[in-house]
Design a protein around this motif. Structure first.
Motif, PDB file in Angstrom:
ATOM      1  N   SER A   1      69.995   7.849  45.483  1.00 49.40           N
ATOM      2  CA  SER A   1      70.305   7.160  44.223  1.00 49.40           C
ATOM      3  C   SER A   1      71.009   5.827  44.495  1.00 49.40           C
ATOM      4  O   SER A   1      70.801   4.847  43.782  1.00 49.40           O
ATOM      5  N   LEU A   2      71.804   5.760  45.557  1.00 49.92           N
ATOM      6  CA  LEU A   2      72.443   4.484  45.917  1.00 49.92           C
ATOM      7  C   LEU A   2      71.373   3.451  46.280  1.00 49.92           C
ATOM      8  O   LEU A   2      71.418   2.295  45.831  1.00 49.92           O
ATOM      9  N   GLY A   3      70.388   3.880  47.070  1.00 48.46           N
ATOM     10  CA  GLY A   3      69.309   2.985  47.463  1.00 48.46           C
ATOM     11  C   GLY A   3      68.527   2.493  46.260  1.00 48.46           C
ATOM     12  O   GLY A   3      68.207   1.300  46.153  1.00 48.46           O
ATOM     13  N   ALA A   4      68.260   3.429  45.311  1.00 48.15           N
ATOM     14  CA  ALA A   4      67.491   3.052  44.114  1.00 48.15           C
ATOM     15  C   ALA A   4      68.306   2.097  43.239  1.00 48.15           C
ATOM     16  O   ALA A   4      67.775   1.124  42.696  1.00 48.15           O
ATOM     17  N   ASP A   5      69.613   2.350  43.114  1.00 51.94           N
ATOM     18  CA  ASP A   5      70.460   1.506  42.258  1.00 51.94           C
ATOM     19  C   ASP A   5      70.474   0.050  42.729  1.00 51.94           C
ATOM     20  O   ASP A   5      70.552  -0.867  41.924  1.00 51.94           O
ATOM     21  N   TYR A   6      70.482  -0.144  44.045  1.00 53.28           N
ATOM     22  CA  TYR A   6      70.682  -1.510  44.566  1.00 53.28           C
ATOM     23  C   TYR A   6      69.436  -2.079  45.260  1.00 53.28           C
ATOM     24  O   TYR A   6      69.490  -3.200  45.786  1.00 53.28           O
ATOM     25  N   GLY A   7      68.337  -1.301  45.294  1.00 50.26           N
ATOM     26  CA  GLY A   7      67.100  -1.809  45.900  1.00 50.26           C
ATOM     27  C   GLY A   7      67.228  -2.026  47.399  1.00 50.26           C
ATOM     28  O   GLY A   7      66.691  -3.002  47.945  1.00 50.26           O
ATOM     29  N   VAL A   8      67.969  -1.129  48.073  1.00 53.09           N
ATOM     30  CA  VAL A   8      68.094  -1.221  49.534  1.00 53.09           C
ATOM     31  C   VAL A   8      67.669   0.121  50.136  1.00 53.09           C
ATOM     32  O   VAL A   8      67.528   1.116  49.416  1.00 53.09           O
ATOM     33  N   ASN A   9      67.487   0.141  51.453  1.00 50.29           N
ATOM     34  CA  ASN A   9      67.240   1.419  52.125  1.00 50.29           C
ATOM     35  C   ASN A   9      68.572   2.117  52.323  1.00 50.29           C
ATOM     36  O   ASN A   9      69.516   1.517  52.833  1.00 50.29           O
ATOM     37  N   ALA A  10      68.634   3.378  51.910  1.00 51.20           N
ATOM     38  CA  ALA A  10      69.875   4.135  52.097  1.00 51.20           C
ATOM     39  C   ALA A  10      69.508   5.535  52.539  1.00 51.20           C
ATOM     40  O   ALA A  10      68.598   6.149  52.000  1.00 51.20           O
ATOM     41  N   ARG A  11      70.199   6.015  53.560  1.00 51.07           N
ATOM     42  CA  ARG A  11      69.979   7.398  53.978  1.00 51.07           C
ATOM     43  C   ARG A  11      71.306   8.028  54.335  1.00 51.07           C
ATOM     44  O   ARG A  11      72.318   7.331  54.522  1.00 51.07           O
ATOM     45  N   TYR A  12      71.251   9.351  54.430  1.00 49.39           N
ATOM     46  CA  TYR A  12      72.450  10.126  54.728  1.00 49.39           C
ATOM     47  C   TYR A  12      72.255  10.818  56.072  1.00 49.39           C
ATOM     48  O   TYR A  12      71.241  11.496  56.277  1.00 49.39           O
ATOM     49  N   LEU A  13      73.200  10.644  56.980  1.00 46.88           N
ATOM     50  CA  LEU A  13      73.141  11.329  58.276  1.00 46.88           C
ATOM     51  C   LEU A  13      74.394  12.180  58.437  1.00 46.88           C
ATOM     52  O   LEU A  13      75.515  11.648  58.458  1.00 46.88           O
TER      53      LEU A  13
ATOM     54  N   ASP B   1      76.328  10.083  68.523  1.00 45.93           N
ATOM     55  CA  ASP B   1      74.966  10.408  68.068  1.00 45.93           C
ATOM     56  C   ASP B   1      74.660   9.782  66.709  1.00 45.93           C
ATOM     57  O   ASP B   1      73.515   9.404  66.450  1.00 45.93           O
ATOM     58  N   LEU B   2      75.664   9.727  65.832  1.00 45.28           N
ATOM     59  CA  LEU B   2      75.456   9.130  64.502  1.00 45.28           C
ATOM     60  C   LEU B   2      74.934   7.699  64.646  1.00 45.28           C
ATOM     61  O   LEU B   2      73.962   7.310  63.983  1.00 45.28           O
ATOM     62  N   ILE B   3      75.569   6.937  65.517  1.00 43.79           N
ATOM     63  CA  ILE B   3      75.164   5.534  65.702  1.00 43.79           C
ATOM     64  C   ILE B   3      73.777   5.486  66.349  1.00 43.79           C
ATOM     65  O   ILE B   3      72.915   4.709  65.922  1.00 43.79           O
ATOM     66  N   ALA B   4      73.564   6.348  67.348  1.00 44.27           N
ATOM     67  CA  ALA B   4      72.261   6.364  68.039  1.00 44.27           C
ATOM     68  C   ALA B   4      71.141   6.727  67.062  1.00 44.27           C
ATOM     69  O   ALA B   4      70.079   6.118  67.059  1.00 44.27           O
ATOM     70  N   GLN B   5      71.419   7.722  66.217  1.00 46.29           N
ATOM     71  CA  GLN B   5      70.409   8.171  65.252  1.00 46.29           C
ATOM     72  C   GLN B   5      70.075   7.088  64.239  1.00 46.29           C
ATOM     73  O   GLN B   5      68.931   6.938  63.827  1.00 46.29           O
ATOM     74  N   ALA B   6      71.100   6.330  63.825  1.00 42.04           N
ATOM     75  CA  ALA B   6      70.863   5.248  62.860  1.00 42.04           C
ATOM     76  C   ALA B   6      69.983   4.178  63.499  1.00 42.04           C
ATOM     77  O   ALA B   6      69.188   3.531  62.827  1.00 42.04           O
ATOM     78  N   GLY B   7      70.146   3.965  64.812  1.00 43.19           N
ATOM     79  CA  GLY B   7      69.267   3.053  65.552  1.00 43.19           C
ATOM     80  C   GLY B   7      69.653   1.597  65.449  1.00 43.19           C
ATOM     81  O   GLY B   7      69.283   0.781  66.292  1.00 43.19           O
ATOM     82  N   ARG B   8      70.382   1.258  64.396  1.00 40.87           N
ATOM     83  CA  ARG B   8      70.825  -0.116  64.191  1.00 40.87           C
ATOM     84  C   ARG B   8      72.201  -0.053  63.541  1.00 40.87           C
ATOM     85  O   ARG B   8      72.450   0.817  62.701  1.00 40.87           O
ATOM     86  N   CYS B   9      73.090  -0.940  63.915  1.00 37.53           N
ATOM     87  CA  CYS B   9      74.418  -0.939  63.292  1.00 37.53           C
ATOM     88  C   CYS B   9      74.985  -2.349  63.337  1.00 37.53           C
ATOM     89  O   CYS B   9      75.566  -2.763  64.340  1.00 37.53           O
ATOM     90  N   ASP B  10      74.793  -3.090  62.235  1.00 38.38           N
ATOM     91  CA  ASP B  10      75.358  -4.441  62.172  1.00 38.38           C
ATOM     92  C   ASP B  10      76.783  -4.395  61.628  1.00 38.38           C
ATOM     93  O   ASP B  10      77.627  -5.208  62.002  1.00 38.38           O
TER      94      ASP B  10
ATOM     95  N   VAL C   1      73.821   3.528  55.672  1.00 41.85           N
ATOM     96  CA  VAL C   1      73.821   4.891  56.219  1.00 41.85           C
ATOM     97  C   VAL C   1      75.108   5.565  55.762  1.00 41.85           C
ATOM     98  O   VAL C   1      76.207   5.153  56.144  1.00 41.85           O
ATOM     99  N   LEU C   2      74.943   6.562  54.878  1.00 45.39           N
ATOM    100  CA  LEU C   2      76.091   7.358  54.435  1.00 45.39           C
ATOM    101  C   LEU C   2      76.297   8.502  55.423  1.00 45.39           C
ATOM    102  O   LEU C   2      75.354   8.950  56.083  1.00 45.39           O
ATOM    103  N   ASN C   3      77.518   9.007  55.485  1.00 43.63           N
ATOM    104  CA  ASN C   3      77.822  10.108  56.427  1.00 43.63           C
ATOM    105  C   ASN C   3      78.942  10.994  55.899  1.00 43.63           C
ATOM    106  O   ASN C   3      79.851  10.539  55.223  1.00 43.63           O
ATOM    107  N   SER C   4      78.842  12.260  56.226  1.00 48.15           N
ATOM    108  CA  SER C   4      79.984  13.181  56.248  1.00 48.15           C
ATOM    109  C   SER C   4      79.577  14.352  57.136  1.00 48.15           C
ATOM    110  O   SER C   4      78.520  14.301  57.770  1.00 48.15           O
TER     111      SER C   4
END
Ligand code: NAD
Length: 261
Positions: free
Chosen positions: A53-65, A77-86, A37-40
């Motif tokens: 493009s980060l997700g495509a480069d490394y074959g992972v799920n990547a999103r921007y919040l 809210d950022l953490i709540a919206q992500a829903g998971r944070c390891d 999860v990217l953020n600014s």
């Protein structure tokens, strides 16, 4: 048992990660298999495209919040919206330089909020999710200025020392759980912002690139080399690995010897 650096199945939230060190750390965590999860604080098409493009480069799920780390509720809210944070990487940060009597109070407030308080709010929201998942890593990006000081950087130095203190408390409150909290303390890192300052410094000092970097910009960094964003990422991956499971409540300097002086 072999030591693993495989982070597949983990979700990493990196605050302030549409450029510089945060983006470099996101790339290394993605390379190790973590979903990202990217953020600014901006919410532009290019921010979302960066995650894609980060997700495509490394074959992972990547999103921007988008979330403004100067606001307590937005941090949570950022953490709540992500829903998971390891893996939580508290990286968002700004700088302002002025002598204390001239230091604008609103700049002080903004630096304390973004560079320090945001880490408190995201950690508060992330620890219950880590406990639920039964594993967690909190990595705070402090600075050599979390361990030592420079004149004219009162808010930055205070905030970064505060982040180191918060890291220790987080570690003590999670010490008996499979959760660790540590701070990375970078020296001078070559980011696009730093790179952009080099031509001006060359002009001001009438020096070639190598000389201005060695003698002016890296005067306090004994290695006389910038650290890289990939090295910050590699250090974060190490702190997420099994090798670092008993490393908690401490700082790792990646500063070319700055704090040894
Ligand atoms: P940068 O300016 O490239 O990155 C800072 C990030 O924080 C950007 O993504 C920016 O958009 C984000 N940000 C700023 N305000 C925000 C807000 N209100 N809400 C959400 N995001 C916000 O700088 P960088 O050099 O990559 O710095 C990253 C971290 O590393 C900072 O905490 C900085 O203090 C620390 N650091 C940098 C260096 C260095 O030499 N570059 C050295 C030591 C520590």
């Amino acid at each position: 048992m072999a030591i693993s650096t495989d982070l597949s199945g983990k979700t990493a939230i990196i605050t302030g990660s549409n450029s510089g060190i945060g983006l470099g750390i996101a790339a290394e965590l993605a390379r190790a298999g973590a979903d990202i999860v990217l953020n600014s604080f901006t919410d532009r098409a290019e921010d979302h495209a960066l995650a894609e493009s980060l997700g495509a480069d490394y074959g992972v799920n990547a999103r921007y919040l988008a979330a403004d780390m100067s606001k307590a509720a937005a941090c949570r809210d950022l953490i709540a919206q992500a829903g998971r944070c390891d893996i939580l990487i508290n990286n968002a940060g700004i700088q302002h330089v002025a002598p204390i009597p001239d230091f604008a109070p609103e700049k002080w407030d903004a630096i304390i909020a973004i560079n320090m308080s945001s880490a408190f709010h995201t950690t508060a929201a992330a620890l219950p999710l880590m406990r639920k998942a039964g594993w967690g890593r909190v990595i705070n990006i402090a600075s050599a200025h979390g361990l030592t000081a420079s004149p004219f950087k009162s808010a930055y130095v205070a905030a970064k020392h505060g982040v180191v203190g918060l890291t220790k408390v987080t570690a003590l409150e999670t010490a008996e759980e499979p959760i660790t909290a540590n701070a990375i303390c970078p020296g001078y890192v070559l980011t696009p912002l730093v790179e952009a300052q080099i031509p001006d410094q060359m002009k001001t000092h009438n020096m070639d690139r190598d000389t201005v970097v060695r003698e002016v910009m890296l005067a306090r960094q004994p290695s006389r080399e910038f650290a890289t964003v990939a090295q910050m990422g590699g250090t974060a991956v190490f702190l997420c690995s099994d090798a670092a499971a008993q490393i908690t409540g401490t700082t790792i300097s990646v500063d070319g010897g700055w704090t040894a002086l």
